[in-house]
Design an enzyme around this catalytic site. Structure first.
Site, PDB file in Angstrom:
ATOM      1  N   HIS A  68       0.885  -1.163   0.000  1.00  0.00           N
ATOM      2  CA  HIS A  68       0.000   0.000   0.000  1.00  0.00           C
ATOM      3  C   HIS A  68       0.925   1.214   0.000  1.00  0.00           C
ATOM      4  O   HIS A  68       2.076   1.130   0.481  1.00  0.00           O
ATOM      5  CB  HIS A  68      -0.863   0.034   1.264  1.00  0.00           C
ATOM      6  CG  HIS A  68      -1.874  -1.077   1.316  1.00  0.00           C
ATOM      7  ND1 HIS A  68      -1.894  -2.015   2.316  1.00  0.00           N
ATOM      8  CD2 HIS A  68      -2.894  -1.381   0.487  1.00  0.00           C
ATOM      9  CE1 HIS A  68      -2.893  -2.862   2.090  1.00  0.00           C
ATOM     10  NE2 HIS A  68      -3.510  -2.506   0.999  1.00  0.00           N
ATOM     11  N   ASP A  82       2.208   1.656   3.357  1.00  0.00           N
ATOM     12  CA  ASP A  82       3.178   0.644   3.814  1.00  0.00           C
ATOM     13  C   ASP A  82       4.574   1.127   3.415  1.00  0.00           C
ATOM     14  O   ASP A  82       5.548   0.953   4.150  1.00  0.00           O
ATOM     15  CB  ASP A  82       2.953  -0.717   3.128  1.00  0.00           C
ATOM     16  CG  ASP A  82       1.642  -1.381   3.514  1.00  0.00           C
ATOM     17  OD1 ASP A  82       1.245  -1.259   4.686  1.00  0.00           O
ATOM     18  OD2 ASP A  82       1.018  -2.023   2.635  1.00  0.00           O
TER      19      ASP A  82
HETATM   20  C1  GLO Z   1      -9.425  -6.756   0.647  1.00  0.00           C
HETATM   21  C2  GLO Z   1      -8.400  -6.781  -0.390  1.00  0.00           C
HETATM   22  C3  GLO Z   1      -7.113  -6.128   0.041  1.00  0.00           C
HETATM   23  C4  GLO Z   1      -6.321  -5.685  -1.163  1.00  0.00           C
HETATM   24  C5  GLO Z   1      -5.135  -4.848  -0.784  1.00  0.00           C
HETATM   25  C6  GLO Z   1      -4.397  -4.348  -1.988  1.00  0.00           C
HETATM   26  O1  GLO Z   1     -10.425  -7.404   0.620  1.00  0.00           O
HETATM   27  O2  GLO Z   1      -8.179  -8.085  -0.822  1.00  0.00           O
HETATM   28  O3  GLO Z   1      -6.356  -6.974   0.840  1.00  0.00           O
HETATM   29  O4  GLO Z   1      -5.895  -6.775  -1.902  1.00  0.00           O
HETATM   30  O5  GLO Z   1      -5.563  -3.785   0.004  1.00  0.00           O
HETATM   31  O6  GLO Z   1      -5.014  -3.247  -2.512  1.00  0.00           O
END
Ligand code: GLO
Ligand code: MG
Length: 344
Positions: free
Chosen positions: A50, A53
Site C-alpha cells: 500500500h 506501507d
Molecule cells: C481486501 C483486499 C485487500 C487488497 C489490498 C491491496 O479485501 O483483498 O487486501 O488486496 O488492500 O489493494
C-alpha cells in the site's frame, strides 16, 4: 515438488495481528524490517505495498520527503534482492474517504482520492514497478439512494483517465470485490473491471487482479474468472486465498476450504501461461485469529506449499483420458477421475 518457476509475493498486511470487528489484536505489531526479513528468509521474490506501507503517514508528507523515503526503501529492497510487485493507494482509511473515494459525493474528497492515487503512481515508479492496484474498497453504496450509479461509473472513468495521463507507463490493475466494506460495490467482478477499462482513454493499460475469495463472494468460480481475464490478456496480478461461502471476507490459506476449486485455479493459470510475462502469484491470506506468534508465518508457507502440490497435480492430470471422457460425455467418470487424482 513441482519445479518452482513461479514468483511469489505477499504484503506486510498479510502478517496481521488478529484483530476483528469484535476484538483486539492477538499478536504484537511487528516492524516493516522484520516483515521484510521474514519474506526474504522464506524465499519469496517480491512484496506488495500500500502507499502507506511504503511511506508511513503519507498524508502529512511533502513530495520531497516521500521521494527521499521511497528511494531509501528501493535501496533496502535492492539490497535484499526483493522486488516491489505493485503499489496500491489505501483509499479506505482517511476521513476524506468515508463516503467513497473517486465516487464520493463531495468533490473535495474526490480530489483527495485522485491526488493520492497520482502520488502512489509516483511511488510505484520510484520502487521500480509499473503496476498500480486499485481495490475500490468504498466505491459503492451502503444505501442505494445515496448515489447515482451511472454518475459513479463516469467518475471512476474520469479518475482512471487522470491516472493514465499522469504517467504514460503505469498499468492499472483493478481488484474487484462485490461487497465488504460496502453493501454493494460498483465493480464487483472481472467482467465489470474489463468493461470499465474500455471506457478509459487507454484501455490497454487498464487490467485486472483476481482474488479467489472475492470471486467466491460474488458467487463465481475463480478459475472461470482467471480464464475470462486471460482471454482478454488482462490478468496482471493474482491474490490466491480461500473463502468458505458467502460470509465475511476470510482470506484463508490457499486451498483451505475447497481443494478442488484451488486445483482448478492452478489449472487455469497453467493453461493460460500465467506468469510468463513476469506476473507474480500473491497470497492475500491472513493467519487465523488463534495463531500464536511462533506460527505466525505458517499461513504463507502453507499457501505456497499447497500451490506447488496442486501444480504437481495439474501437471500429472491425465489430460488424454480426460479428453476421451469428455468426447464420450462421461462426466460422471470425469468427476470421479478428478476426485481420485486429488485424493491420490
Ligand atoms: C481486501 C483486499 C485487500 C487488497 C489490498 C491491496 O479485501 O483483498 O487486501 O488486496 O488492500 O489493494
Ligand atoms: Mg486482495
Amino acid at each position: 515438488m513441482a519445479k518452482n518457476t513461479h514468483r511469489f509475493c505477499f504484503g506486510p498486511w498479510n502478517i496481521s495481528e488478529g484483530q476483528d470487528p469484535y476484538g483486539p489484536t492477538t499478536r504484537p505489531a511487528q516492524t516493516f524490517d522484520w516483515k521484510l526479513d521474514q519474506l526474504k528468509a522464506r524465499g519469496y521474490d517480491a512484496m506488495m505495498f500500500h502507499d502507506d506501507d511504503a511511506i508511513p503517514d503519507i498524508d502529512g508528507k511533502s513530495w520531497a520527503v516521500i521521494s527521499k523515503e521511497a528511494k531509501a526503501l528501493k535501496k533496502r529492497l535492492d539490497d535484499a534482492g526483493i522486488a516491489a510487485e505493485m503499489v496500491a493507494p489505501r483509499l479506505w482509511f482517511s476521513p476524506m474517504t468515508v463516503d467513497g473515494a473517486y465516487t464520493s459525493n463531495d468533490p473535495k474528497c474526490r480530489r483527495y482520492a485522485i491526488d493520492r492515487s497520482l502520488r502512489s503512481i509516483d511511488i510505484a515508479k520510484e520502487l521500480g514497478t509499473d503496476i498500480l492496484v486499485l481495490w475500490l474498497a468504498r466505491e459503492g453504496t451502503y444505501l442505494r439512494e445515496s448515489k447515482d450509479g451511472r454518475k459513479s461509473v463516469e467518475l471512476l472513468v474520469q479518475a482512471l483517465d487522470k491516472m493514465l495521463a499522469h504517467d504514460k507507463k503505469i498499468r492499472i490493475a483493478i481488484e474487484p470485490k462485490p461487497n465488504e466494506p460496502m453493501d454493494h460495490a460498483y465493480i464487483p467482478t472481472i467482467g465489470h473491471a474489463i468493461a470499465l477499462a474500455h471506457l478509459t482513454r487507454d484501455p490497454k493499460r487498464v487490467g485486472a487482479l483476481i482474488e479467489s475469495a472475492h470471486c467466491i463472494l460474488a458467487g463465481l468460480d475463480p478459475a472461470d474468472e482467471i480464464d475470462f481475464a486471460m482471454a482478454f490478456g488482462k490478468l496482471w496480478s493474482l491474490h490466491l486465498n480461500d473463502q468458505n461461502g458467502l460470509k465475511f471476507d476470510q482470506d484463508k490459506p490457499f486451498g483451505s476450504s475447497n481443494l478442488r476449486v484451488a486445483f482448478n485455479q492452478v489449472r487455469a493459470m497453467e493453461r493460460n501461461g500465467y506468469g510468463k510475462n513476469g506476473e507474480y502469484i500473491c497470497f492475500d491470506v491472513h493467519p487465523f485469529r488463534t495463531t500464536k506468534v511462533d506460527h505466525w508465518l505458517a499461513h504463507l508457507d502453507n499457501s505456497r506449499k499447497t500451490f506447488l502440490r496442486l501444480l504437481e497435480k495439474v501437471r500429472s492430470f491425465d489430460e488424454t483420458k480426460s479428453k476421451q471422457l469428455i468426447a464420450d460425455r462421461d462426466y460422471q467418470e470425469l468427476d470421479q477421475m478428478v476426485i481420485q487424482h486429488l485424493l491420490g
